[in-house]
Every structure is written in C-alpha cells, then in structure tokens.
Design a protein around this motif. Structure first.
Motif, PDB file in Angstrom:
ATOM      1  N   VAL A 140      69.090  54.783 -46.986  1.00 48.51           N
ATOM      2  CA  VAL A 140      68.040  54.577 -47.897  1.00 48.51           C
ATOM      3  C   VAL A 140      66.884  53.898 -48.045  1.00 48.51           C
ATOM      4  O   VAL A 140      66.056  53.924 -48.995  1.00 48.51           O
ATOM      5  N   SER A 141      66.774  53.460 -47.355  1.00 46.14           N
ATOM      6  CA  SER A 141      65.096  52.697 -47.047  1.00 46.14           C
ATOM      7  C   SER A 141      64.527  53.407 -46.572  1.00 46.14           C
ATOM      8  O   SER A 141      63.555  53.163 -47.126  1.00 46.14           O
ATOM      9  N   LYS A 142      64.616  54.733 -46.295  1.00 48.06           N
ATOM     10  CA  LYS A 142      63.873  56.371 -45.898  1.00 48.06           C
ATOM     11  C   LYS A 142      63.481  56.665 -47.453  1.00 48.06           C
ATOM     12  O   LYS A 142      62.707  57.484 -47.529  1.00 48.06           O
ATOM     13  N   ILE A 143      64.361  56.468 -48.806  1.00 48.18           N
ATOM     14  CA  ILE A 143      64.160  57.150 -50.058  1.00 48.18           C
ATOM     15  C   ILE A 143      62.752  56.735 -50.417  1.00 48.18           C
ATOM     16  O   ILE A 143      62.708  55.232 -50.413  1.00 48.18           O
ATOM     17  N   THR A 144      62.118  58.190 -50.838  1.00 50.71           N
ATOM     18  CA  THR A 144      60.748  57.209 -51.647  1.00 50.71           C
ATOM     19  C   THR A 144      60.944  57.177 -53.136  1.00 50.71           C
ATOM     20  O   THR A 144      61.616  58.095 -53.535  1.00 50.71           O
ATOM     21  N   ALA A 145      59.660  57.161 -53.611  1.00 49.61           N
ATOM     22  CA  ALA A 145      60.484  56.915 -54.831  1.00 49.61           C
ATOM     23  C   ALA A 145      59.957  57.756 -55.750  1.00 49.61           C
ATOM     24  O   ALA A 145      58.814  58.841 -55.154  1.00 49.61           O
ATOM     25  N   PRO A 146      60.388  58.125 -57.239  1.00 46.37           N
ATOM     26  CA  PRO A 146      60.334  59.571 -58.178  1.00 46.37           C
ATOM     27  C   PRO A 146      58.828  60.178 -57.455  1.00 46.37           C
ATOM     28  O   PRO A 146      58.120  59.379 -57.461  1.00 46.37           O
ATOM     29  N   SER A 147      58.940  61.102 -57.553  1.00 41.74           N
ATOM     30  CA  SER A 147      57.335  61.498 -57.760  1.00 41.74           C
ATOM     31  C   SER A 147      57.300  63.181 -59.121  1.00 41.74           C
ATOM     32  O   SER A 147      58.274  63.572 -59.392  1.00 41.74           O
ATOM     33  N   ASP A 148      56.104  63.255 -58.785  1.00 40.71           N
ATOM     34  CA  ASP A 148      55.891  64.769 -59.566  1.00 40.71           C
ATOM     35  C   ASP A 148      57.114  64.519 -61.461  1.00 40.71           C
ATOM     36  O   ASP A 148      56.955  65.456 -61.778  1.00 40.71           O
ATOM     37  N   ILE A 149      57.081  63.116 -62.189  1.00 43.06           N
ATOM     38  CA  ILE A 149      56.984  63.422 -63.344  1.00 43.06           C
ATOM     39  C   ILE A 149      56.509  64.186 -64.118  1.00 43.06           C
ATOM     40  O   ILE A 149      55.343  63.574 -64.358  1.00 43.06           O
ATOM     41  N   SER A 150      57.285  64.524 -64.757  1.00 45.97           N
ATOM     42  CA  SER A 150      56.619  65.072 -66.421  1.00 45.97           C
ATOM     43  C   SER A 150      57.512  65.540 -66.741  1.00 45.97           C
ATOM     44  O   SER A 150      58.948  65.523 -67.005  1.00 45.97           O
TER      45      SER A 150
END
Length: 359
Positions: free
Chosen positions: A27-37
């Motif tokens: 899980v340390s390699k999971i990035t923050a969410p992106s492209d939120i709309s």
C-alpha cells in the motif's frame, strides 16, 4: 529416484512460497487519487434536483460536500451517482476522493442552479353565489412550486400563498371592480403572472351557513312571546367561537315558555344530502332544552322540530339537531330557535352563531 522426488517437492514448495509473497499489496506504493471531477446534471423541472456523478482514478469512495449549508456529505462509490435538491443560486461543490489506504484528493466545482418561469398558467377566479361580495381563486401551471394571489383591494397588499389545485376565498368589504393578480412562483426569481378584473356586488341572498358576519345582509329576526333578539358583537369570544358577530336573544322576565325567535331564508333548505343542522350556543346554565324548529314559509303548520340539551354553562358549545327522515318536499325555509324551552322567561340572555347543515 528417492532423492529426485525430494528435490521436486522442495522446488514446488519454493514456487508456492514465492507466489504468496507476490500476492501481498504494497500500500505504500499507492498514489493519491487523481483526475477528480464530476458530471452534474440539473433536472429541468424547477425542482432543484441535481444528479452528481463523481469520477476519478484510483478511488474507492467519494464524499460530496454540496456547498449549500448541508452538513453531512453525500457518500458515493465509484461508478454511482447521487441526487441532491438545491435552491436557486451558485454553489461550490467539493468532491473528495479516497484511496484504499486513506489518501485523499479533492476538487471544488462551481454549480449554478436557475429556475425558469412556469408555463401554461391557468387561473380560475369565480364569484361566490351566496355571498356575492366574495370570490374563490385556484390555479394550475407547469413547473410552478406554488402560487400567490393579490386581490387588489388594499394598498401594500400582502399576497395569499396557495398550492396547486387548492382553493382560496376572499370577501371584499364593498361592491366594485377589482384587479386580481395570480402569480405562479418557483424556488427562485422566475415567475409567471395572470391578471383579471372581477366585479362583486352586495349580497341579497340569505342562505346557509348563517355566520351573521356580513355587513350588507339583512339578518331580520322576528321575536315572539316575550323574546328579544339582535345581531351584536361577540361578547364571549373564546373557545370554539371567536367570530366577530353573534345573535343575542333574551327571554325576558315573564316571557312564555315557548318564547323564541325566527329568521327566514331566501330559498328553502335542501335536505337531499345533508340531514342534520348544527348551531353554536352560549347558555348561562346547563341542562336547558334548546329547540330548533323548521317551517314552510307559506304555511307555518308545515313544520318539524328537534330538541337538544345544553351541557355547558357560560361557554360555547356546538349542538346537533338530527333531521334524518325529513320530507324535503315540504320546502322548509324558516328557522325557529327556542332557549330553555318549557320554562317561563327569567331575563336570561343566550347567544347563538354559525347555523349550518352537516352529515
């Protein structure tokens, strides 16, 4: 052969062990969410309903803060939408996306909700038949959340609000022609207006219900055998009768046991559906007989009567007179009222009000 078999088992065990280690998510390699709309769709019916479909990458849950004062956010799983009702205005809708390990990202999107003017406004304004100083108003319209009516008879008038298909009544203080304005409203500033001139006249028809409030109708009572009656300001405005005017009737000292008063209507009472009569009374003591008698206008010998008993002293109560079985063909048009029937008058004063039919 034995050694070869043991080596094979060891090799397979190592392969299984490596496979399990590779299945563990780092899980340390999971990035923050992106492209939120979000896709926000406003329902075109003036309800203020907005469907919000959030989107984004690497997100397991969305929270939606509507920006309209609603405290609790909407919670939506990826691929799903949520509905929310807004008033008219511009709002800052915040979309917060969360990953499986709790990382969050957010975006704030503007939303403008505007209502359009109602269409197909139909206002029905009708003169009342009994009290010809009065009118009734109802209205329908597409995309309206309600209506307001201005009756046009006073300056700085405060409108009366009413719902679709509801009926509101108004009685004018004087005869004349008035401009009635009906406004179909929305949740915002858009509205549609209808106006109509109405003419009202002084009423001449005396019919049920009798509330004795009209300043133009002639409530002409005829007293007999020592009774004394008139319409006066309500001296006991309380309980079930807070109206402005009532009938005062005094059974004078020495009046006959059958002393009473009567009033004749413009037309006979229709008993085809409603068979009972109701009347509010105020008596100085309980236990007295209150009689209501109905007579034909042309022939007083054509009559019928019903007794009731007062049960309240010095307070208003409603008495019911059951005329079930009455012959409607007898054209009963005169209403006779007796208080403390059967006893001679002692100077006591009684009051009555709101004579009407009921089922």
């Amino acid at each position: 052969m034995k050694n070869t078999f043991l080596l094979t088992i060891l090799f397979l065990s190592l392969m299984v062990s490596c496979t399990k280690e590779n299945d563990v998510v780092d899980v340390s390699k999971i990035t923050a969410p992106s492209d939120i709309s979000a896709v926000m769709t406003i329902k075109q019916d003036n309800s203020g309903t907005v469907t919000i479909l959030p989107t984004g990458t690497g997100i397991t849950q969305f929270k939606i803060y509507y920006g309209d004062g609603t405290v609790a956010p909407g919670v939506v799983n990826p691929g799903n939408s949520i509905n929310h009702i807004f008033l008219e205005g511009t709002f800052q809708v915040k979309i917060v996306g969360t990953t499986i390990d709790g990382k969050t990202s957010e975006v704030t999107l503007p939303l403008t909700v505007t209502f359009f003017a109602p269409t197909n406004l139909v206002a029905t304004i009708t003169n009342q038949t009994v009290n010809t100083l009065g009118i009734t108003v109802s209205a329908t319209a597409n995309f309206a959340t309600g209506f307001k009516v201005y009756f046009g008879d006073v300056p700085n008038e405060v409108p009366v609000s009413f719902a679709q298909n509801a009926v509101v009544s108004h009685v004018y203080a004087a005869a004349g022609t008035y401009l009635v304005t009906v406004v179909a409203v929305t949740g915002g500033v858009a509205s549609t207006t209808y106006t109509q001139n109405v003419t009202v006249t002084v009423p001449t028809t005396l019919a049920l219900p009798l509330d004795f409030e009209s300043s133009t109708l002639n409530y002409s009572f005829t007293d007999f055998a020592g009774e004394n009656s008139s319409v006066i300001a309500n001296p006991n405005s309380s309980g079930i009768d807070t109206s402005t005017k009532v009938v005062s009737t005094t059974k004078t000292t020495g009046a006959a046991t059958y002393a009473g008063t009567y009033i004749s209507l413009t037309s006979p009472i229709d008993f085809s559906v409603l068979k009972k009569m109701k009347m509010k009374v105020w008596c100085p003591s309980a236990g007295g007989v209150v009689k209501m008698k109905l007579q034909n206008l042309a022939n007083v010998n054509i009559s019928t009567e019903v007794n009731a008993t007062s049960t309240v002293a010095n307070g208003w109560q409603e008495l019911t007179f059951d005329f079930t079985g009455i012959n409607n063909a007898n054209n009963y048009q005169t209403i006779v009222v007796f208080f403390d029937f059967g006893n001679a008058g002692n100077g006591a004063t009684y009051y009555f009000d709101d004579i009407e039919q009921s089922n």
